[in-house]
Design a protein around this motif. Structure first.
Motif, PDB file in Angstrom:
ATOM      1  N   VAL A 201       6.965   6.988  -2.065  1.00 34.25           N
ATOM      2  CA  VAL A 201       7.335   6.627  -0.693  1.00 34.25           C
ATOM      3  C   VAL A 201       7.879   5.193  -0.656  1.00 34.25           C
ATOM      4  N   GLY A 202       7.198   4.283  -1.347  1.00 37.67           N
ATOM      5  CA  GLY A 202       7.663   2.897  -1.372  1.00 37.67           C
ATOM      6  C   GLY A 202       9.041   2.762  -1.991  1.00 37.67           C
TER       7      GLY A 202
ATOM      8  N   TYR B  49      -0.078   2.491 -10.613  1.00 37.58           N
ATOM      9  CA  TYR B  49       0.027   3.403  -9.474  1.00 37.58           C
ATOM     10  C   TYR B  49       0.017   4.863  -9.922  1.00 37.58           C
TER      11      TYR B  49
ATOM     12  N   PHE C 122      -3.948   8.398  -4.826  1.00 34.95           N
ATOM     13  CA  PHE C 122      -2.663   8.859  -4.279  1.00 34.95           C
ATOM     14  C   PHE C 122      -1.540   7.903  -4.677  1.00 34.95           C
ATOM     15  N   GLY C 123      -1.692   7.307  -5.836  1.00 37.98           N
ATOM     16  CA  GLY C 123      -0.754   6.274  -6.269  1.00 37.98           C
ATOM     17  C   GLY C 123       0.654   6.780  -6.463  1.00 37.98           C
TER      18      GLY C 123
ATOM     19  N   ARG D  68       2.266   7.232  -3.067  1.00 39.40           N
ATOM     20  CA  ARG D  68       2.531   5.931  -2.459  1.00 39.40           C
ATOM     21  C   ARG D  68       3.676   5.214  -3.170  1.00 39.40           C
TER      22      ARG D  68
END
Length: 403
Positions: free
Chosen positions: A85-86, A72, A78-79, A82
């Motif tokens: 956010v996760g 990621y 945009f890993g 992301r």
């Protein structure tokens, strides 16, 4: 695989592992080895699972976690955003659930400090014989007696009480068989037996005594406070494993493309971690069986109320891991189908409640020192093997000498 990704996962998992060990360590320090063993086996899903099999799962999922963090950060569009956010969503969900569990008004015996338990007596004083039965037994005696009985039997489900009789099923004229009641009766060679109504009143009094004492901060144990503080980390750990399992299924091709030399170790780690984690719902069900026998089936709430749903989710989680493990191995599909058939047949023959009763006896409230030491020894050996550099050799040989 970048050093930054590995360092990040190592620090997070190191913190989680330290929290897994901290709570049982404080339990032993505060209550002493004998009482700590009684509490640790009763709540084995907390005090026995996490510092043993939980550490095995951390070690097993370390490499898959590193792979996803690195992927990621470096290979997904945009890993990093992301991923962040996760992580925040999982952390917030874990904190919300942990705070909800901590808000449960029903507390455990070990939530009270040792001095409070030592001062507590059965009610009324000097009760316990046929001439003067107890309204409720001393708190420490109740959980100790449950441990002694659990070591003699396969589960304690037969001590459940029906506190809300069904008039359409039970007849008021039927003579009720009396049974031993952990909440009201001292354990002896010929204890006084109780009806369901008598035991239900004692169970409610037993639980309410704990809850009322806990309301005074001066009676709260250090173990209970540390457990409440670190509980979000345990829930976070469970959510992380669920997220990794989903990602392993959805992004298997990406993992195989970016980390072909490590895919063998990742698959082995996933299977070992799944084997370790399957004991968590079983030990949780064992705790529920012991708690229902001591506190009563009518006093639900908190963790006990979510155990059935959690067991179902763990079944779905295991299916995701199987999909990941076998989707790229056509030659293993037949073997996997046979193993699945054997497993399904075994579950059909041995009922789930019997399996839980076995866990109660050997990894729950009936566990003795030998079984606890055996679990600790096997867990330490598994962690050493999983983290040893020697574990990398089979995957390298597979890459250089494919069959």
């Amino acid at each position: 695989m970048s050093l930054g990704a590995r360092a990040f996962v190592f620090l997070v998992y190191l913190g989680l592992g330290a929290s897994f060990i901290a709570v049982p360590a404080v339990l032993v320090w505060e209550f002493g080895p004998e009482k700590a063993m009684t509490f640790a086996t009763f709540d084995s899903h907390l005090f026995l699972f996490f510092p043993t099999l939980g550490l095995v799962a951390l070690a097993a999922f370390y490499l898959p976690s590193c792979a996803f963090v690195d992927m990621y950060w470096r290979h997904v569009r945009f890993g990093f955003l992301r991923f962040l956010v996760g992580l925040v969503v999982i952390g917030a969900a874990a904190a919300h659930i942990a705070f909800g569990l901590s808000a449960n008004p029903h507390r455990s015996v070990w939530d009270l400090k040792p001095e409070t338990l030592a001062a507590d007596k059965s009610e009324p004083v000097e009760c316990g014989d046929a001439a003067r039965p107890c309204e409720r037994i001393a708190l420490i005696d109740g959980v100790t007696n449950l441990r002694e009985v659990s070591q003699r039997r396969l589960g304690v489900r037969e001590f459940y009480r029906s506190c809300q009789p069904e008039p359409l099923i039970e007849s008021a004229d039927t003579e009720e068989a009396k049974r031993f009641c952990f909440a009201s009766t001292p354990l002896s060679a010929s204890p006084v037996l109780s009806t369901d109504a008598e035991c239900c009143r004692a169970q409610q009094r037993f639980q309410s005594t704990i809850d009322n004492l806990y309301l005074d901060p001066g009676h709260q144990s250090v173990t209970g406070r540390i457990h409440k503080l670190l509980l979000p980390g345990k829930v976070f750990f469970l959510f992380i494993l669920l997220a990794i399992s989903i990602l392993l299924t959805l992004r298997h091709s990406g993992v195989k493309r970016h980390y072909p030399e490590r895919i063998g170790r990742i698959e082995i780690g996933v299977l070992v971690g799944a084997a370790a984690m399957i004991f968590f719902p079983l030990m949780s069900q064992a705790y529920v069986q012991s708690a229902d026998a001591l506190f009563g089936v009518q006093q639900r709430g908190g963790f006990r109320s979510i155990v059935p749903l959690m067991s179902f989710l763990f079944g779905a989680w295991a299916m995701l891991l199987l999909l990941f493990s076998f989707r790229q191995h056509d030659q293993d599909l037949e073997l996997a189908a046979k193993l699945a058939g054997v497993a399904a047949s075994t579950i059909a023959v041995f009922k789930y409640d019997i399996l839980v009763s076995i866990i109660v006896r050997y990894l729950g409230s009936g566990a003795n020192e030998l079984s606890v030491l055996l679990v600790i020894g096997l867990a330490l050996a598994a962690v050493v093997v999983l983290l040893s550099p020697l574990a990398r050799r089979p995957s390298r040989q597979t890459q250089t000498n494919p069959i």
